[in-house]
Design an enzyme around this catalytic site. Structure first.
Site, PDB file in Angstrom:
ATOM      1  N   TRP A 358      -0.618  -5.934   4.457  1.00 55.95           N
ATOM      2  CA  TRP A 358       0.059  -6.695   3.288  1.00 55.95           C
ATOM      3  C   TRP A 358       1.462  -5.747   2.817  1.00 55.95           C
ATOM      4  CZ3 TRP A 358      -1.280  -3.704  -1.422  1.00 55.95           C
ATOM      5  CH2 TRP A 358      -1.927  -2.797  -1.407  1.00 55.95           C
ATOM      6  N   ASP A 359       1.717  -4.723   3.242  1.00 56.60           N
ATOM      7  CA  ASP A 359       2.980  -3.700   3.144  1.00 56.60           C
ATOM      8  C   ASP A 359       3.659  -4.282   3.021  1.00 56.60           C
ATOM      9  OD1 ASP A 359       0.727  -2.102   4.501  1.00 56.60           O
ATOM     10  OD2 ASP A 359       1.875  -0.784   5.684  1.00 56.60           O
ATOM     11  N   GLU A 489      -8.770   1.820   0.704  1.00 56.63           N
ATOM     12  CA  GLU A 489     -10.444   2.223   1.788  1.00 56.63           C
ATOM     13  C   GLU A 489     -10.868   2.932   2.077  1.00 56.63           C
ATOM     14  OE1 GLU A 489      -6.709   1.390   4.783  1.00 56.63           O
ATOM     15  OE2 GLU A 489      -7.456  -0.696   4.616  1.00 56.63           O
ATOM     16  N   LYS A 601      -7.967   7.345  -1.732  1.00 54.66           N
ATOM     17  CA  LYS A 601      -7.145   7.190  -0.661  1.00 54.66           C
ATOM     18  C   LYS A 601      -6.084   6.761  -0.933  1.00 54.66           C
ATOM     19  CE  LYS A 601      -6.655   5.553   4.056  1.00 54.66           C
ATOM     20  NZ  LYS A 601      -6.554   4.251   5.012  1.00 54.66           N
ATOM     21  N   GLN A 602      -5.648   6.037  -1.946  1.00 53.76           N
ATOM     22  CA  GLN A 602      -4.299   5.427  -2.316  1.00 53.76           C
ATOM     23  C   GLN A 602      -4.473   4.461  -3.516  1.00 53.76           C
ATOM     24  OE1 GLN A 602      -3.442   2.348   1.140  1.00 53.76           O
ATOM     25  NE2 GLN A 602      -2.498   1.227  -0.607  1.00 53.76           N
TER      26      GLN A 602
END
Lengths: 763, 763
Positions: A358-359, A489, A601-602
């Site tokens: 999906w990046d 994640e 994480k993000q």
């Protein structure tokens, strides 16, 4: 992290001094690519030290049988491995009978690598004393041609430094190669024919299972004192072929091997014409010659930089960092082929496998939209349309029906190949990013045609998925989405991930909106699509019911949306209060501890605020930023960029700049001590966004570009260009203010700067 | 499921007719074991058809390097594999030069297997016509001696049926064996010496890494017409040794090979004395002879059955089923060695690896307590005490400190070897079962000594774990336990699993209680333990704080405890309303769909109601049973037994009987089409509990045995014995009522039957 590894330079990546321990890292950093193929910066000559050999052909992969500890029902059977392809760069060199090998020679001095990003070539030079006492100086220059994208060229010069010497060159091809990343040590390549004509050689080989037919080819010339040296014997084995050139070289004299090589592939040619295609490329290369090809290479890169360069003054390392990111993105994907995509390691390593995450939609699309013609971004969208049937099959395998589509977490050919259940099955928000990219593409380019032609079908499949994926909770009186993994994640199998629920609702609403728009404006397409998808009003009503009644966890006390159900039950110790020894938690803590911790994480909720910023006030953004960022460990390469953009929006330039630094030189300074595995290609687009959308504050508002320019106090100026609907706008920001120059064209263009309308005249 | 596969018989497992497709299944079903070793029912003679070779030595394992798709921090590095050990049963047979092989012969008739559970032996017979036309009849009988537990014995007879024939026997040993279950195709065994004396042979081999030294040995005699035939050449290779016996056999005459063999192991002998130990076993075996050993085998099994048999009249299949379960449990574990435990597949296969799961404490302990002397159950408890240090290390690896202990999900030597994160890291309720077993052992045996001597230290380690594992939720104002997997493995990473929270609270309270009891009554032990553990009052207070304020999800609406947070958000469709095509869901649904469904693999909340039944009213049990059972798919072999017990308690005998049927003949009827992988040993103890605790209603109440006997209407009578504190009580239940007979002893014994006190006099 190693800040002194790479020399600061505005345009080049430079390493000085030979360190055997850095060879694998440098092989990643000095990788070259031309969109159609790419390779790690492996030495041409023999090297018996630690190395990670890699040469990759875009779109050529092997479906490696899945290997997991415990099989879960629904796992994909195969993982599409990025394949190390046959070696065409090899040139064995012997000096008075001794193999030139930096691992076994007596000394190496003046070792230097340069990756010239401005002109698109990679050079290496060194002086070495061999065990037999002979000293030679070597200089080699290599590039993968943008002009002929099946061709690479090498110039390899050896100078006898201290005495006469007999130098033998054996340029070769080798298909007896293996992958580092292999589940079952399968044989990935089968060589069918090795052949040579007078001065050209070919290895025909196909990949096992996928049967990509390839021809790896070469032609070489040795030149000494202005004369061509004729080659000696052709040597062949089952998987190799080489030519031998022998030349007595006088002291201080130089002998130069020029080698052309590369691949022709059945993806682009008829299988039985691969050798002919290779001959045709070689004919063109020979006709042009090395120097003319190199000149064309510089011109082609000049054209790329003309549009995509970001110039930073006052900070060489920042300048080098952003150019490295832009350079690598362009080496990886040029938008010429809608069957290709942007692998997370590009052509620099095998890790992660697959080519598409999906990046692409979430991070890379904005870069390509702004720095290329809109057809490039459209190709990325078309790629997903071409995979729609596979996405529907993928959803069927997981129990969905009626054309519901779940795009894979990782793919090469449209099939899912990721096999961690918590990601493969649960990280379904990826579907949303694909829909958002459709919206984003139209918002930026105003090219609506993709939607009636292709996009609406994608949107319908995705909306069907969301509709089936939720269930009604009697307890809550709302639809809920159970058992998902959000962008963060470090949480698995959570309920009602706010981001996922939000994008699901948005997808349905956007699809319904586009259905009406296509119905009104594109009735032929509408008829075709309804006929194909059998979509009914009743079904649309059911979608709407879900979108209207979807549950979003919210804390009254904190006045924030909760990342997921139960987030507030966690022990809410901020990252700043963690002991240093606990960081990075992905190395220091066991997985269960990470999962039950509040650490992010993000960007997760903040990713939603990034995509859908118009839905929220700046006060709300600030509240959510202040709530979540202190729990964010940024242990994904994709994390700092979104935070940098948000911090800039909140006027927190110091923080924005800190986040920017974490992303822009991630690989160059080898922050995570893992660059030897390859580069973080997709996060490089995030770095670009940090400047353009973060510092520059670029948005599309009401069909117009809008800017809120800021500049880190560490910089003198920065400037970038964007292609907006075929108009080129150059933005320059200094400590004193911003200037906007509209390049070319006849008409003016209206933009907004800090909310004020501004009309630009073309210059 | 295959109801006609095994013939109904009260005491034997019988297969008639040769079916090559069933060979692997029968190899499991006819497995034999003696607690110290065991083996699948592989043929002695050559068999080139599909087979799963397995011979296992208790406690001998190999730490196979973990292989997973994606590594999670904290994973154990190794998985303790159950090892296929060298083959000692092999007897190659040649008839007129042709190999006897049921896969290549012309015909097989009268093929019959019998596993005689009453006497503890396994017999096989058949008539076969070889390709060369010779017809032979074969009868072979094999047992693993309970008298000499390092010894096995085989009698292998061949009768020439239709003509004279030269028959060659080559009994052999073979250490060139492999495992089916291997992560990296490692070599598991290293053979160091192959040797033979006049009539004995030995292979010395050790396991790689673990260096278990073994001697596999044999001695063989061939007898024809009452005379011993002298053997011919010894044949040796690097990993095999055989003797050759050749005999001309007249038509209708029989020749019989007797083979003794087995293993001596460095776990029980000095490494340099293994051959001597083997010679010593062989000396004893030869002195006794095959027939006397077989007689002792029958006597030993008679003693086991005398105590542990359950007699069912009126239902041969039920009789056969329960005896098969009791037989296999005794073949697997006899309680003679506290270093051993009860592997999930016993000596019948390699699957799952490791030897110890929470099954031991939760399911097997009651069986061993009631059918053996209490020292056997105490050995199972001591096993965990011996692993306490490793459990503390295991917890440390996951970030716990101060002596907190997390027992492994699967182990061989105390180290965790399971490597699915959702199980390894999260299925932590296993710690509770280990504490509960300590309570249960004392409740049943009244032997308190284990607690001050060993158990209290185990309890302290476990309580420390729970105390550290929870965190305080500001939101709830309670302690919560996030990110666990309960007994229902169809849920992963859930918050506040009621069962886990309940057993955690109970563990802490029980530990505090025992601390006081040991302090009062065993001050020396108390001093030693406090000195060793450095436990303080402050720490105990902190534990109590957690136990007093732990959160338990509860539904006011349904008046039931919720299996975990958010359970009511699921789509609560009952199992009965699922389409048949969806069952079993673990084969038909992808893992994510299972996870977000309400379906329960095995008792979870109801497991808590089973362990802690005195804490809840029968009305509450009924409410919870009626709420959860309809969502339970019983796809774990451990599920039906607990439900059978609960249904019986609720007086629902029809339902209880249905659950009983699902567990008692699981393997014999091959319900799940997987018996070829091995038997479900630990769930067999659950079958025993279904009768004794379920139908018999046996409990310990106020230090006395209590019964509420019921009987399925399909049965005439059933009876069982229990050893309660060294008194043997025989319970017989008929459709008319129950009788209780106290065997032996001087004193009477008071029990409760349906709540009424009853005093039994010894007979």
């Amino acid at each position: 992290m190693n800040q002194d590894y790479i020399k600061a330079d505005n345009w080049s990546i430079i390493e000085e001094g030979f360190d055997a321990e850095r060879v694998k890292s440098s092989e990643s950093l000095f990788s070259i690519g031309n969109g159609a193929m790419g390779q790690r910066a492996n030495f041409e000559e023999t090297y018996t030290g630690k190395t990670f050999q890699g040469s990759y052909i875009a779109g050529v992969y092997y479906p490696d049988k899945t290997r997991v500890g415990w099989w879960k029902n629904g796992y994909p059977e195969y993982f599409a491995k990025v394949l190390n392809a046959p070696n065409w760069i090899g040139i064995a060199v012997y000096v008075n009978g001794e193999t030139l090998d930096l691992n076994t020679c007596k000394t190496v001095s003046n070792f230097r690598r340069e990756l010239n990003m401005q002109e698109g070539w990679y050079k290496r030079s060194f002086v070495t004393t061999l065990a037999n006492g002979i000293v030679v100086e070597v200089e080699t220059l290599r590039f993968l041609s943008l002009e002929l994208d099946e061709l690479g060229a090498i110039s390899y010069s050896v100078t006898a430094v201290n005495s006469d010497a007999e130098i033998v060159f054996a340029p070769y091809l080798d298909s007896g190669i293996t992958n580092e990343d292999s589940n079952w040590d399968d044989k990935f390549w089968n060589t069918t024919k090795v052949s040579a004509t007078e001065n050209r050689a070919f290895i025909e080989a196909h990949t096992m299972k996928t049967k990509f037919e390839t021809c790896t080819y070469m032609q070489a010339f040795l030149e000494y004192k202005g004369n061509l040296v004729s080659e000696g014997l052709v040597n062949q084995t089952d998987t190799t072929v080489s030519f031998t050139f022998t030349q007595k070289v006088e002291a201080k004299e130089t002998v130069t091997l020029t080698k052309f090589g590369g691949y022709t592939v059945s993806r682009n040619h008829r299988s039985d014409k691969l050798v002919a295609a290779a001959n045709s490329v070689l004919d063109k290369a020979v006709a042009l010659g090395f120097d003319a090809l190199l000149k064309k290479q510089k011109e082609a890169w000049d054209a790329i930089w003309h549009m995509s360069d970001i110039v930073i003054e006052g900070d060489v390392k920042a300048q080098q960092g952003i150019r490295f990111n832009i350079f690598q993105l362009n080496q990886t994907y040029l938008g010429t082929d809608s069957r290709l995509n942007i692998g997370p390691k590009g052509f620099t390593g095998e890790k992660y496998g697959g080519s598409t995450y999906w990046d692409t939609e979430a991070y890379c699309l904005p870069f390509y939209m702004a720095t290329k013609d809109h057809v490039v971004a459209r190709k990325l969208l078309k790629y997903r349309y071409n995979h729609l049937e596979k996405a529907i099959e993928n959803a069927q395998k997981l129990g969905f029906s009626n054309g519901a589509a779940l795009y894979p977490m990782v793919t090469m050919n449209g099939e899912e190949c990721h096999n961690e259940w918590e990601i493969t099955f649960e990280e379904i928000h990826r579907n949303g990013a694909i829909a958002f990219a459709i919206f984003n593409y139209y918002r930026y380019t105003s090219d609506y045609s993709y939607i009636p032609e292709m996009g609406l079908e994608v949107l319908i499949g995705i909306s069907r998925f969301w509709h089936q994926r939720v269930n009604f909770s009697e307890e809550k009186g709302k639809f809920v989405m159970l058992g998902v993994t959000g962008p963060n994640e470090y949480e698995n199998n959570v309920n009602n991930n706010w981001y996922t629920n939000y994008i699901a609702k948005w997808c349905i609403e956007y699809t319904l909106e586009q259905l009406n728009k296509v119905k009104d404006g594109y009735s032929d397409d509408y008829g075709r699509i309804i006929g194909k998808t059998k979509l009914t009003d009743v079904e649309c009503e059911a979608w709407k019911e879900v979108a209207d009644n979807l549950y979003f966890p919210f804390s009254e006390k904190h006045q924030v949306y909760l990342q997921q159900d139960g987030f507030l039950d966690k022990e809410l110790v901020k990252v700043a209060d963690l002991p240093k020894t606990a960081r990075p938690i992905n190395q220091k803590w066991s997985w269960d501890r990470i999962l039950r911790s509040p650490y992010i994480k993000q960007a997760d909720v903040l990713q939603g605020f990034y995509f859908f910023e118009d839905d929220f006030t700046t006060e709300s953004l600030e509240r959510h930023f202040d709530f979540y960022e202190p729990f964010t460990v940024h242990e994904s390469s994709l994390s700092p960029c979104v935070h940098s953009i948000q911090a800039a929006k909140l006027g927190r330039m110091e923080q924005a700049y800190r986040f920017y630094l974490r992303t822009s030189r991630l690989d160059l300074d080898d922050y995570n001590k893992e660059v030897e595995e390859g580069l973080h290609i997709t996060s490089m687009a995030g770095t670009w966004m940090s400047i353009v959308e973060g510092f520059g504050g670029m948005r599309v508002l009401d069909d117009k570009l809008s800017f809120t320019p800021q500049i880190p106090k560490q910089w003198k100026t920065y400037s970038f260009k964007v292609n907006f609907r075929n108009r080129i706008l150059k933005v320059t920001v200094t400590q004193e203010g911003a200037t906007f120059v509209l390049e070319g064209g006849q008409e003016g263009m209206s933009i907004r700067v800090n909310g004020e309308r501004k009309v630009l005249k073309p210059v």
